[in-house]
Design a protein around this motif. Sequence first.
Motif, mmCIF file in Angstrom:
data_model
loop_
_atom_site.group_PDB
_atom_site.id
_atom_site.type_symbol
_atom_site.label_atom_id
_atom_site.label_comp_id
_atom_site.label_asym_id
_atom_site.label_seq_id
_atom_site.Cartn_x
_atom_site.Cartn_y
_atom_site.Cartn_z
ATOM 1 N N VAL A 157 38.949 -74.817 74.739
ATOM 2 C CA VAL A 157 38.480 -75.532 75.932
ATOM 3 C C VAL A 157 38.601 -77.040 75.737
ATOM 4 O O VAL A 157 39.037 -77.779 76.636
ATOM 5 C CB VAL A 157 37.024 -75.135 76.244
ATOM 6 C CG1 VAL A 157 36.459 -76.027 77.345
ATOM 7 C CG2 VAL A 157 36.945 -73.673 76.659
ATOM 8 N N CYS A 158 38.247 -77.509 74.545
ATOM 9 C CA CYS A 158 38.364 -78.952 74.260
ATOM 10 C C CYS A 158 39.813 -79.413 74.303
ATOM 11 O O CYS A 158 40.127 -80.491 74.836
ATOM 12 C CB CYS A 158 37.739 -79.252 72.901
ATOM 13 S SG CYS A 158 35.948 -79.055 72.852
ATOM 14 N N MET A 159 40.716 -78.587 73.703
ATOM 15 C CA MET A 159 42.135 -78.945 73.716
ATOM 16 C C MET A 159 42.678 -78.975 75.139
ATOM 17 O O MET A 159 43.464 -79.864 75.522
ATOM 18 C CB MET A 159 42.915 -77.937 72.864
ATOM 19 C CG MET A 159 42.661 -78.066 71.377
ATOM 20 S SD MET A 159 43.251 -79.634 70.706
ATOM 21 C CE MET A 159 45.004 -79.473 70.976
ATOM 22 N N ALA A 160 42.244 -77.984 75.955
ATOM 23 C CA ALA A 160 42.714 -77.971 77.350
ATOM 24 C C ALA A 160 42.216 -79.207 78.098
ATOM 25 O O ALA A 160 42.969 -79.847 78.861
ATOM 26 C CB ALA A 160 42.229 -76.694 78.042
ATOM 27 N N GLY A 161 40.953 -79.553 77.904
ATOM 28 C CA GLY A 161 40.416 -80.750 78.542
ATOM 29 C C GLY A 161 41.119 -82.002 78.077
ATOM 30 O O GLY A 161 41.391 -82.919 78.876
ATOM 31 N N LEU A 162 41.425 -82.075 76.779
ATOM 32 C CA LEU A 162 42.126 -83.240 76.248
ATOM 33 C C LEU A 162 43.527 -83.352 76.831
ATOM 34 O O LEU A 162 43.993 -84.465 77.158
ATOM 35 C CB LEU A 162 42.189 -83.141 74.725
ATOM 36 C CG LEU A 162 42.865 -84.307 73.997
ATOM 37 C CD1 LEU A 162 42.113 -85.619 74.260
ATOM 38 C CD2 LEU A 162 42.928 -84.028 72.489
ATOM 39 N N GLN A 163 44.218 -82.208 76.972
ATOM 40 C CA GLN A 163 45.571 -82.238 77.553
ATOM 41 C C GLN A 163 45.531 -82.713 79.007
ATOM 42 O O GLN A 163 46.390 -83.506 79.447
ATOM 43 C CB GLN A 163 46.191 -80.837 77.464
ATOM 44 C CG GLN A 163 46.567 -80.434 76.046
ATOM 45 C CD GLN A 163 47.097 -79.018 75.980
ATOM 46 O OE1 GLN A 163 47.065 -78.292 76.966
ATOM 47 N NE2 GLN A 163 47.605 -78.637 74.814
ATOM 48 N N VAL A 164 44.552 -82.222 79.763
ATOM 49 C CA VAL A 164 44.421 -82.671 81.155
ATOM 50 C C VAL A 164 44.164 -84.172 81.209
ATOM 51 O O VAL A 164 44.754 -84.901 82.039
ATOM 52 C CB VAL A 164 43.286 -81.889 81.851
ATOM 53 C CG1 VAL A 164 42.992 -82.492 83.230
ATOM 54 C CG2 VAL A 164 43.647 -80.417 81.981
ATOM 55 N N PHE A 165 43.306 -84.664 80.342
ATOM 56 C CA PHE A 165 43.004 -86.098 80.304
ATOM 57 C C PHE A 165 44.244 -86.918 79.975
ATOM 58 O O PHE A 165 44.517 -87.961 80.594
ATOM 59 C CB PHE A 165 41.905 -86.355 79.282
ATOM 60 C CG PHE A 165 41.603 -87.802 79.082
ATOM 61 C CD1 PHE A 165 40.831 -88.518 80.008
ATOM 62 C CD2 PHE A 165 42.103 -88.480 77.968
ATOM 63 C CE1 PHE A 165 40.566 -89.871 79.815
ATOM 64 C CE2 PHE A 165 41.840 -89.825 77.762
ATOM 65 C CZ PHE A 165 41.073 -90.527 78.692
ATOM 66 N N ILE A 166 45.047 -86.455 79.004
ATOM 67 C CA ILE A 166 46.255 -87.190 78.608
ATOM 68 C C ILE A 166 47.271 -87.205 79.741
ATOM 69 O O ILE A 166 47.902 -88.236 80.038
ATOM 70 C CB ILE A 166 46.857 -86.559 77.336
ATOM 71 C CG1 ILE A 166 45.909 -86.783 76.144
ATOM 72 C CG2 ILE A 166 48.228 -87.143 77.033
ATOM 73 C CD1 ILE A 166 46.356 -86.103 74.869
ATOM 74 N N VAL A 167 47.449 -86.026 80.405
ATOM 75 C CA VAL A 167 48.416 -85.967 81.524
ATOM 76 C C VAL A 167 47.984 -86.899 82.654
ATOM 77 O O VAL A 167 48.797 -87.655 83.224
ATOM 78 C CB VAL A 167 48.551 -84.512 82.023
ATOM 79 C CG1 VAL A 167 49.363 -84.458 83.316
ATOM 80 C CG2 VAL A 167 49.214 -83.652 80.959
ATOM 81 N N ARG A 168 46.702 -86.882 83.007
ATOM 82 C CA ARG A 168 46.200 -87.769 84.057
ATOM 83 C C ARG A 168 46.365 -89.232 83.663
ATOM 84 O O ARG A 168 46.685 -90.090 84.494
ATOM 85 C CB ARG A 168 44.735 -87.469 84.327
ATOM 86 C CG ARG A 168 44.494 -86.129 85.005
ATOM 87 C CD ARG A 168 43.043 -85.941 85.355
ATOM 88 N NE ARG A 168 42.594 -86.967 86.287
ATOM 89 C CZ ARG A 168 41.338 -87.090 86.717
ATOM 90 N NH1 ARG A 168 40.394 -86.247 86.250
ATOM 91 N NH2 ARG A 168 41.012 -88.040 87.572
ATOM 92 N N PHE A 169 46.164 -89.524 82.377
ATOM 93 C CA PHE A 169 46.323 -90.904 81.909
ATOM 94 C C PHE A 169 47.757 -91.379 82.077
ATOM 95 O O PHE A 169 48.007 -92.505 82.527
ATOM 96 C CB PHE A 169 45.888 -90.986 80.447
ATOM 97 C CG PHE A 169 46.085 -92.337 79.843
ATOM 98 C CD1 PHE A 169 45.197 -93.379 80.111
ATOM 99 C CD2 PHE A 169 47.177 -92.585 79.015
ATOM 100 C CE1 PHE A 169 45.376 -94.633 79.543
ATOM 101 C CE2 PHE A 169 47.357 -93.847 78.458
ATOM 102 C CZ PHE A 169 46.464 -94.870 78.717
ATOM 103 N N PHE A 170 48.743 -90.503 81.757
ATOM 104 C CA PHE A 170 50.145 -90.882 81.890
ATOM 105 C C PHE A 170 50.529 -91.079 83.348
ATOM 106 O O PHE A 170 51.263 -92.014 83.716
ATOM 107 C CB PHE A 170 51.049 -89.833 81.266
ATOM 108 C CG PHE A 170 51.138 -89.951 79.765
ATOM 109 C CD1 PHE A 170 51.458 -91.173 79.170
ATOM 110 C CD2 PHE A 170 50.895 -88.846 78.936
ATOM 111 C CE1 PHE A 170 51.532 -91.280 77.793
ATOM 112 C CE2 PHE A 170 50.993 -88.966 77.566
ATOM 113 C CZ PHE A 170 51.299 -90.174 76.971
ATOM 114 N N PHE A 171 50.028 -90.180 84.227
ATOM 115 C CA PHE A 171 50.359 -90.308 85.648
ATOM 116 C C PHE A 171 49.747 -91.557 86.254
ATOM 117 O O PHE A 171 50.366 -92.247 87.068
ATOM 118 C CB PHE A 171 49.889 -89.076 86.417
ATOM 119 C CG PHE A 171 50.876 -87.954 86.398
ATOM 120 C CD1 PHE A 171 52.005 -87.991 87.226
ATOM 121 C CD2 PHE A 171 50.713 -86.871 85.555
ATOM 122 C CE1 PHE A 171 52.929 -86.952 87.207
ATOM 123 C CE2 PHE A 171 51.618 -85.839 85.537
ATOM 124 C CZ PHE A 171 52.752 -85.877 86.363
#
Length: 202
Positions: free
Chosen positions: A183-197
Amino acid sequence: MLYGLLACVIPLISATALTYKLAPNEKACFFTFVEEKGAKLAFYFAVQSGGSFDVDYTVVGPGDKVIMDSQKERQGDFVFTAKETGEYRFCFDNDMSTFAEKMVDFEIAVENETRAQLPSKQGTSPEQTSALEESIYKVSGQLSTINRNQKYFRTRENRNFSTVKSTETRIFNFSVVESGLMVCMAGLQVFIVRFFFQGARK
């Protein structure tokens, strides 16, 4: 006649079988009194659950004489002759454990060596009486062997059950931690993708 012999044999043996929960850092002692020299003392114990299934034990005779002792034993089965009359002390020590409770099964038996004499009956030869007496003692010995085997298998069953339960608990805890990490990894991936966009829009 058979019941008469059994009635004479039973009082020769005095036994106590108990299950005791030994708390962390606790020392528990149990006592028995021997009235005759030469009596046989049988001492059996087995750690059924807790920690590494081991315990320290000490057997002390009259005058605080240490008869036997050992550390970190899982089980024991001993028979020795009481050289003196008086009080005998059987102690278990869980000082090695800080948190683990130990469930200990044990049995203390006092058996006199003197055999009971079967009352003579009219029309019965001494040979028949002796053969019957030997058969009774033979059956008694076989029953003791069966009893010890049952205790051994019961100990194995309890230890295996405790091991399975401990393994099940560890697997469950590992699964919870693994799910939390996912769950933490999934949340971190979402945060990174949103940061790049967000950075690309700027």
